[in-house]
Design a protein around this motif. Structure first.
Motif, PDB file in Angstrom:
ATOM      1  N   VAL A  93       0.813  -1.213   0.000  1.00 37.41           N
ATOM      2  CA  VAL A  93       0.000   0.000   0.000  1.00 37.41           C
ATOM      3  C   VAL A  93       0.849   1.267   0.000  1.00 37.41           C
ATOM      4  N   VAL A  94       2.174   1.128   0.079  1.00 35.99           N
ATOM      5  CA  VAL A  94       3.020   2.329   0.162  1.00 35.99           C
ATOM      6  C   VAL A  94       3.132   2.972  -1.223  1.00 35.99           C
ATOM      7  N   PRO A  95       2.761   4.244  -1.365  1.00 36.88           N
ATOM      8  CA  PRO A  95       2.947   4.926  -2.644  1.00 36.88           C
ATOM      9  C   PRO A  95       4.377   5.452  -2.764  1.00 36.88           C
ATOM     10  N   PHE A  96       5.177   4.855  -3.643  1.00 33.11           N
ATOM     11  CA  PHE A  96       6.573   5.275  -3.774  1.00 33.11           C
ATOM     12  C   PHE A  96       6.670   6.557  -4.593  1.00 33.11           C
ATOM     13  N   ALA A  97       5.813   6.675  -5.591  1.00 36.14           N
ATOM     14  CA  ALA A  97       5.723   7.867  -6.429  1.00 36.14           C
ATOM     15  C   ALA A  97       4.374   7.778  -7.117  1.00 36.14           C
ATOM     16  N   PRO A  98       3.896   8.870  -7.757  1.00 34.34           N
ATOM     17  CA  PRO A  98       2.593   8.751  -8.427  1.00 34.34           C
ATOM     18  C   PRO A  98       2.609   7.606  -9.429  1.00 34.34           C
ATOM     19  N   GLY A 252       5.686  12.446   1.779  1.00 35.35           N
ATOM     20  CA  GLY A 252       5.894  11.379   0.801  1.00 35.35           C
ATOM     21  C   GLY A 252       6.792  11.792  -0.347  1.00 35.35           C
ATOM     22  N   TRP A 253       6.275  11.651  -1.591  1.00 36.65           N
ATOM     23  CA  TRP A 253       7.094  11.969  -2.761  1.00 36.65           C
ATOM     24  C   TRP A 253       7.024  13.433  -3.145  1.00 36.65           C
ATOM     25  N   LEU A 254       6.338  14.260  -2.358  1.00 39.31           N
ATOM     26  CA  LEU A 254       6.253  15.682  -2.692  1.00 39.31           C
ATOM     27  C   LEU A 254       7.607  16.352  -2.485  1.00 39.31           C
ATOM     28  N   GLY A 255       7.964  17.276  -3.386  1.00 37.35           N
ATOM     29  CA  GLY A 255       9.213  18.017  -3.249  1.00 37.35           C
ATOM     30  C   GLY A 255       9.537  18.734  -4.527  1.00 37.35           C
ATOM     31  N   PRO A 256      10.284  19.830  -4.435  1.00 41.75           N
ATOM     32  CA  PRO A 256      10.605  20.616  -5.642  1.00 41.75           C
ATOM     33  C   PRO A 256      11.728  19.999  -6.466  1.00 41.75           C
ATOM     34  N   TRP A 257      11.859  20.425  -7.712  1.00 40.66           N
ATOM     35  CA  TRP A 257      12.947  20.108  -8.668  1.00 40.66           C
ATOM     36  C   TRP A 257      13.119  18.629  -8.976  1.00 40.66           C
ATOM     37  N   LEU A 258      13.453  17.827  -7.973  1.00 43.61           N
ATOM     38  CA  LEU A 258      13.803  16.437  -8.261  1.00 43.61           C
ATOM     39  C   LEU A 258      12.546  15.609  -8.545  1.00 43.61           C
ATOM     40  N   PRO A 259      12.679  14.497  -9.294  1.00 41.62           N
ATOM     41  CA  PRO A 259      11.511  13.631  -9.531  1.00 41.62           C
ATOM     42  C   PRO A 259      11.004  13.017  -8.223  1.00 41.62           C
ATOM     43  N   PRO A 260       9.692  12.692  -8.162  1.00 45.23           N
ATOM     44  CA  PRO A 260       9.074  12.217  -6.913  1.00 45.23           C
ATOM     45  C   PRO A 260       9.776  11.018  -6.295  1.00 45.23           C
ATOM     46  N   THR A 265      12.889   8.389  -1.972  1.00 47.00           N
ATOM     47  CA  THR A 265      14.049   7.593  -1.565  1.00 47.00           C
ATOM     48  C   THR A 265      14.923   8.369  -0.589  1.00 47.00           C
ATOM     49  N   LEU A 266      15.164   9.654  -0.905  1.00 48.79           N
ATOM     50  CA  LEU A 266      16.021  10.468  -0.034  1.00 48.79           C
ATOM     51  C   LEU A 266      15.455  10.559   1.378  1.00 48.79           C
ATOM     52  N   LYS A 267      14.161  10.865   1.455  1.00 41.28           N
ATOM     53  CA  LYS A 267      13.544  11.024   2.779  1.00 41.28           C
ATOM     54  C   LYS A 267      13.580   9.705   3.552  1.00 41.28           C
ATOM     55  N   THR A 268      13.218   8.618   2.847  1.00 41.68           N
ATOM     56  CA  THR A 268      13.216   7.321   3.521  1.00 41.68           C
ATOM     57  C   THR A 268      14.616   6.960   4.010  1.00 41.68           C
TER      58      THR A 268
END
Lengths: 317, 165
Positions: A93-98, A252-260, A265-268
């Motif tokens: 159920v974990v959304p890794f990216a859209p 989650g995958w929200l964030g500027p510039w870089l792909p989701p 991955t960075l946050k995790t």
């Protein structure tokens, strides 16, 4: 047709990535612990010791897989599989990216809670089926510990659910476009971090396996691949809790510039490192301290947090 | 059609694991069959489109209550359990009660009317509707159930509390 094909591909990609990550984390943890304790750690096999994982895997695979004669055989064999299965199921159920998600569930968060509450069976049954004193002590400790910490794990997440108005992890991420939930739910985040550490049996909550008193507790009779499964299960658990912290409290995958996917991955990865740092820096508490901390400090805090969040939402209208 | 088959599978495993739960000699094996039972009941809930109930079934029954059973059962002496008698001198009474309950179930199935056939899908109900129903239509029974749980909680603490006077 192509839609279901991509779906299957995504599922397999997630599965293999997770298993690879679970293996690599063993190396990462040993290197990071060494760094923080002023040692070298495994640095001989391959560049930076990266192939150490492969060497360990080969060793674990070819070791004699011994089932003690005093063990309860079917349960003994089943126990290590449970933890890996249940943790991998939670990742569904974990959304890794859209779009990169195995299954979109309305009840995503509840599904995670249900699966994580089943993980305790692995440890308890392993401890019982081993048929040794130390193992059963580890099993008993873990059943009490995980029950106590699960009680407020669910409660600590309800603040997020109330703010987002949904159990769906995608909707929870979407609700954080204006700002991460950590701003309102710092208490919830701290409680979830504590409960997550306890659920994965990580230091400082590793009393079920406390090697200095219980000789590795619930898995002291395990060898070979079965022991390896417990090991990988623990690292998968850390990855799971880290990715859920990312999804629930840090956008989650929200964030500027870089792909989701990169953001996710960075946050995790940051929280995985935090888990390892916790292990490097904190001592193990006494068992009664652990229990009273869970019931007398964390549970009331979780209920209070829920109450305040509710009041705040009502006040805002 | 496929729902029917899935339902039949769930029903068969539920009955089978329920029987195994009460016939196994090893109490831990009994608990494991009960776990299997809970899983399949959750499956039936999913089939009925009641995902919330399925999740709660797993979280509460499989994840909490059954673990407590396991906790107690682990402390039992398995050897003595497997050698002890399977019935005590009250067994005719137990059989009589069992037959009465069995007859009641049979009567219910034969006479009663069910809103759904096995394997039929119910309309989807969200958590929101469930919550609103619980707090308006079924407010009184819901609150009574909570009070009973609270009494149980306080009672357990009172029993376990050490008297330090």
């Amino acid at each position: 047709m192509s839609n279901s094909l991509t779906h299957i591909l995504v599922s397999f990609a997630v599965l293999f990535t997770l298993l690879a990550v679970g293996g690599m984390l063993i190396w990462l943890e040993r290197r990071l612990l060494a760094l923080w304790q002023d040692r070298y750690g495994p640095n001989r096999v391959g560049p930076f010791g990266l192939l150490q994982v492969v060497a360990d895997m080969i060793k674990v695979l070819f070791k004699e897989d011994w089932v003690p004669p005093f063990a309860n055989k079917p349960v003994f064999i089943m126990a290590p599989a449970i933890i890996v299965t249940v943790t991998l199921m939670s990742f569904a159920v974990v959304p890794f990216a859209p779009g990169i998600q195995v299954v979109e569930l309305n009840m995503g968060l509840l599904f995670f809670l249900a699966m994580s509450s089943l993980g305790v069976y692995s440890v308890v049954l392993a401890g019982w089926a081993s048929g040794s004193k130390y193992s059963i002590l580890g099993g008993l400790r873990s059943s009490a510990q995980m029950l106590s910490y699960e009680a407020f794990m669910g409660l600590s997440l309800m603040g997020v659910v109330m703010l987002a108005g949904s159990f769906d992890l995608n909707r929870i991420i979407e609700a954080q476009r204006d700002g991460w939930f950590i701003r309102y739910q710092f208490v919830g985040f701290m409680l979830f971090l504590i409960a997550g550490t306890a659920e994965t049996n990580r230091l400082p909550f590793d009393l079920p396996e406390a090697e200095s008193e219980l000789v590795a507790g619930f898995h002291s009779e395990y060898s070979g691949l079965k022991f390896g499964l417990f090991f990988v299960g623990e690292y998968l658990g850390i990855t799971l809790i880290s990715s859920l912290i990312t999804v629930l409290f840090f956008g989650g995958w929200l964030g500027p510039w870089l792909p989701p996917l990169v953001w996710f991955t960075l946050k995790t990865f940051f929280f995985i490192c935090l888990f390892i740092l916790l292990r490097a820096s904190l001592p193990r508490p006494r068992y009664d301290q652990l229990m009273s901390f869970g019931w007398k400090v964390c549970l009331p805090l979780a209920v209070g947090n829920l109450l305040l969040t509710g009041a705040w939402i009502l006040m805002k209208g | 059609m496929i729902n029917q088959i899935v339902f039949l599978y769930f029903a068969a495993v539920i009955v089978l694991s329920a029987v195994l739960t009460i016939t196994r000699r090893n109490p831990v094996h009994s608990v494991l069959f009960m776990l299997l039972l809970f899983f399949h009941i959750a499956g039936v809930f999913v089939l009925l489109n009641a995902e919330f109930l399925a999740a709660v079934q797993l979280i509460v029954y499989a994840g909490a209550i059954l673990i407590l059973y396991l906790f107690v059962v682990m402390l039992l002496n398995v050897d003595r359990e497997s050698k002890s008698d399977r019935a005590n001198r009250f067994w005719p009474w137990i059989v009589a009660f069992g037959l009465v309950i069995f007859a009641e179930i049979g009567l219910l199935v034969a006479r009663g009317s069910f809103p759904l056939e096995g394997g039929q899908i119910m309309n989807k109900t969200g958590i929101k509707e469930l919550g609103i129903d619980l707090y308006t239509k079924y407010l009184v029974p819901f609150e009574i159930a909570s009070v009973i749980l609270l009494v149980g909680l306080v009672g357990a603490v009172m029993l376990a509390k050490k008297k330090n006077d």
